[in-house]
Design an enzyme around this catalytic site. Structure first.
Site, PDB file in Angstrom:
ATOM      1  N   GLU A  41       0.810  -1.219   0.000  1.00 14.48           N
ATOM      2  CA  GLU A  41       0.000   0.000   0.000  1.00 14.48           C
ATOM      3  C   GLU A  41       0.847   1.275   0.000  1.00 14.48           C
ATOM      4  O   GLU A  41       0.578   2.200  -0.763  1.00 14.48           O
ATOM      5  CB  GLU A  41      -0.959   0.028   1.195  1.00 14.48           C
ATOM      6  N   HIS A  83     -10.615  -4.456  10.317  1.00 10.20           N
ATOM      7  CA  HIS A  83     -11.274  -4.299   9.017  1.00 10.20           C
ATOM      8  C   HIS A  83     -12.582  -3.513   9.105  1.00 10.20           C
ATOM      9  O   HIS A  83     -13.452  -3.669   8.267  1.00 10.20           O
ATOM     10  CB  HIS A  83     -11.557  -5.674   8.396  1.00 10.20           C
TER      11      HIS A  83
END
Lengths: 326, 361
Positions: A60, A129
């Site tokens: 990322e 998450h």
């Protein structure tokens, strides 16, 4: 107008902008061959080829930075995070670099980039998450933060984001991807960033809610209609810049405010709106402002805990009644 | 190195480079002409290195006099790296660096005036007083900064190379970093993607032996930093950074490889900074003897001897260059001192490109 899913509206926005401007490309994990982890970019690799729909390794910070570098020298990247939770791995790139380079360079290097992907809790996924990061990113001057609540808004806002010369973060609520709605097919349909919308006019109480929370507000309004309570729903659509004038004018009319927001409560979007409203409309308030957010804990896994942790319909209804002293 | 020598691969790494470190330009086995440098270019290299040194001496003095603030990371000792790299690329190539960026910006051609004014926080600075020492930028010179987070510039430089490839251009992005950045995750992420996608980027590690106060051997499990390229199958080399010709040869070869083959490279340039990490660091983690040993290989003195030996300049010529450079720096300091501070209104400028952005109080 056509009826389409939220994910299709996003895809259409990207396709239209990529066809309009060859500097625009999409990069991220699984966006190409896999058609997108949530099938948002389905068919785009076939349409645009591997230089414009780019599968990345699970890196990322690396590919966020690659997007920033490409934007520095004139391309207009769309960087997809598989979920905004993973953007935290790249936060240095977003905050220290994308948000700061224009300023630090004395205006020499605009960063025309879009970071987008699913945001917020989507069921029992546990603490890593389930985060809603709009407040986190709206904290940093230099970034714009967009949170669409309907397929039409998603298309119009994303297209504006891609055409914007600043780093724009588009946070799409994960549970909304299959939600359907009417979407204008005009390729120049744009919704300006920073302009909110009165999504349901009402006279008794103002509820400010964005993204998925907008739909919770809508359900609460429908329930309360039965009790003769007329709720006005304001969807700011963009968190930064925030259309505070629209919110304040609504509060001046209804004199009451509830904010629903999936961020954590401490320093969240709701907190900022509450501050701005008391500053500008203190004399118009007939009750303390109430905010409904996720609870002040990491997201739990267990079903009952998770459901309690999320902003709930019953607490939204209760909050609205509370500011009406009913 | 560019005249038909086969491209180095990782397999050739171990034998080819460390052994080539030459103690001095004088007595080297090749001359500047053998590596494609004209007499005039060598003189220009000398002047450019001297400019960086005198600039930073003046900056250190101004810092001592509290005329400038913030962090000030001096580049003194490393001038051969920026200088040789600049001579190995074209003006339309891109350069991005970390926070020890004065020498690299000056090498790119950013004026001493604009660089000094930035240290003074003046509106005439190369970042209009908004960046400071660590954040020099110059779009005109394709100099993309000046980045203050260790390693943060590495994926950005990689992205610049991505854009070059995307547009089908024959340009290159030099991405400078210190030895400390090699331990950051983005270093590995970037090298992986650059090799995977064959991007025209040359990563230059300026190994000055210390990441702040921590010696390379205390921070890296494998202190030969160029070897990190082996994991990605990327061409790499270890180069003597006190020898401007060696740096030129190495960067030139890597740049050609990037330009022609879109093949990235990792260069570890072994250099040394004479000063501490920043002005607040007296550098007590090193012995005086260690610093002195490196000073004996000073890249500027080294080139000076070479030029005299090779008949490229007389003592009088070198003195004339020295006078010229000192005058340029004096002018830069005077310019910086007399320039205005940025107007308060400029605080809100360039946060966004929108001139009417609605800031909240």
């Amino acid at each position: 107008m056509a009826i389409m899913e939220f994910r299709e509206a996003i895809r259409l926005a990207m396709i239209e902008e990529m066809e309009r401007d060859e500097r625009v490309f999409l990069m991220g994990e699984e966006v190409g061959l896999y058609d997108g982890a949530y099938k948002v970019s389905k068919g785009m690799l076939e349409r645009f080829g591997p230089m414009r729909v780019v599968d990345t390794p699970i890196s990322e910070a690396g590919f966020a930075g690659i997007g920033i570098g490409a934007a520095m020298v004139g391309l207009r990247p769309i960087i997809e995070f598989m979920t905004w939770n993973f953007s935290l791995v790249a936060m240095d790139q977003l905050v220290n670099h994308a948000a700061s380079i224009l300023y630090m360079s004395g205006g020499q290097f605009p960063i025309p980039i879009v970071f987008r992907g699913p945001n917020g809790a989507a069921g029992q996924l546990g603490a890593t998450h389930s985060r809603s990061l709009e407040a986190t990113y709206a904290h940093w001057p230099g970034l714009k933060v967009v949170t669409p609540s309907t397929p039409a808004d998603a298309k119009g806002l994303l297209k504006s984001a891609i055409r914007d010369d600043n780093p724009v973060l588009v946070l799409e609520s994960e549970l909304m991807y299959s939600m359907k709605g009417e979407v204008p097919e005009d390729p120049d349909f744009l919704i300006p960033l920073g302009v909110g919308e009165i999504k349901r006019p009402g006279r008794d109480v103002t509820v400010v809610a964005h993204s998925k929370s907008y739909h919770l507000a809508r359900m609460a309004a429908q329930e309360l209609e039965k009790d003769g309570i007329d709720v006005e729903i304001i969807d700011p659509r963009t968190i930064r810049p925030l259309d505070i004038d629209l919110i304040v004018s609504s509060v001046k009319k209804t004199n009451r405010l509830v904010i629903i927001d999936e961020c954590a409560p401490f320093g969240g979007v709701a907190s900022e709106i509450a501050y701005q409203v008391q500053l500008r409309a203190f004399d118009y308030l007939d009750a303390p402002i109430v905010r409904i957010t996720t609870k002040d804990t990491p997201a739990p896994y267990a079903k009952n805990l998770y459901e309690y942790w999320m902003p709930r319909l019953d607490e939204a209804i209760e909050a609205i009644k509370k500011v009406l002293y009913r | 190195m560019t005249d038909g020598t086969p491209t180095r691969t990782q397999a050739q790494f171990a034998s080819s480079h460390t052994a080539e470190l030459t103690p001095s330009l004088v007595g080297a086995t090749y001359s500047h002409r053998d590596i494609g440098l004209s007499d005039e270019q060598v003189r220009a290299m000398y002047r450019l290195m001297l400019l960086q040194r005198r600039f930073e001496e003046a900056a250190a003095k101004a810092y001592g006099e509290r005329k400038i603030s913030g962090f000030l990371h001096l580049y003194i000792g490393q001038e051969a790296v920026s200088t040789a790299a600049e001579f190995a690329i074209r003006p339309d190539d891109y350069v991005i660096s970390a926070y020890r960026d004065h020498g690299i910006a000056l090498a790119r051609g950013v004026s001493a005036r604009a660089c000094m004014a930035e240290l003074f926080g003046k509106v005439t600075g190369c970042s209009r007083g908004k960046g400071g020492s660590m954040h020099y930028f110059s779009k005109e010179h394709n100099f993309l900064g000046g980045h203050g987070i260790v390693g943060g510039q590495i994926p950005i430089g990689t992205g610049v190379a991505w854009a070059i490839k995307y547009r089908g251009e024959e340009r290159v992005c030099l991405t400078f970093m210190g030895d400390g950045a090699v331990a950051q995750g983005v270093f590995h992420e970037s090298l992986n993607m650059a090799m995977l996608w064959r991007l025209p980027v040359v990563y230059i590690i300026e190994n000055n032996e210390y990441g702040m106060g921590t010696a390379v051997s205390r921070a890296h499990a494998t202190p030969d930093l160029a070897r990190r390229a082996l994991a990605y199958g990327m061409p790499s080399a270890q180069i003597d950074g006190m020898n401007v010709f060696e740096v030129y040869r190495g960067v030139k070869e890597a740049v050609e490889r990037a330009r022609r083959e879109h093949m990235p490279s990792l260069l570890e340039v072994k250099t040394y900074r004479y000063r501490g990490h920043s002005m607040s660091d007296p550098g007590t983690y090193r012995t005086k003897e260690e610093v002195e040993a490196h000073r004996k290989r000073d890249p500027i003195v080294n080139l000076r001897h070479y030029m005299l030996e090779a008949g490229l300049a007389t003592e009088a010529d070198l003195e004339a260059i020295e006078r010229e450079v000192r005058a340029e720096i004096e002018d830069a300091v005077a310019f910086a001192e007399s320039s205005p501070l940025p107007p308060i209104e400029s605080l809100y400028e360039d946060v966004y490109t929108d001139p009417d952005y609605p800031f909240l109080a």
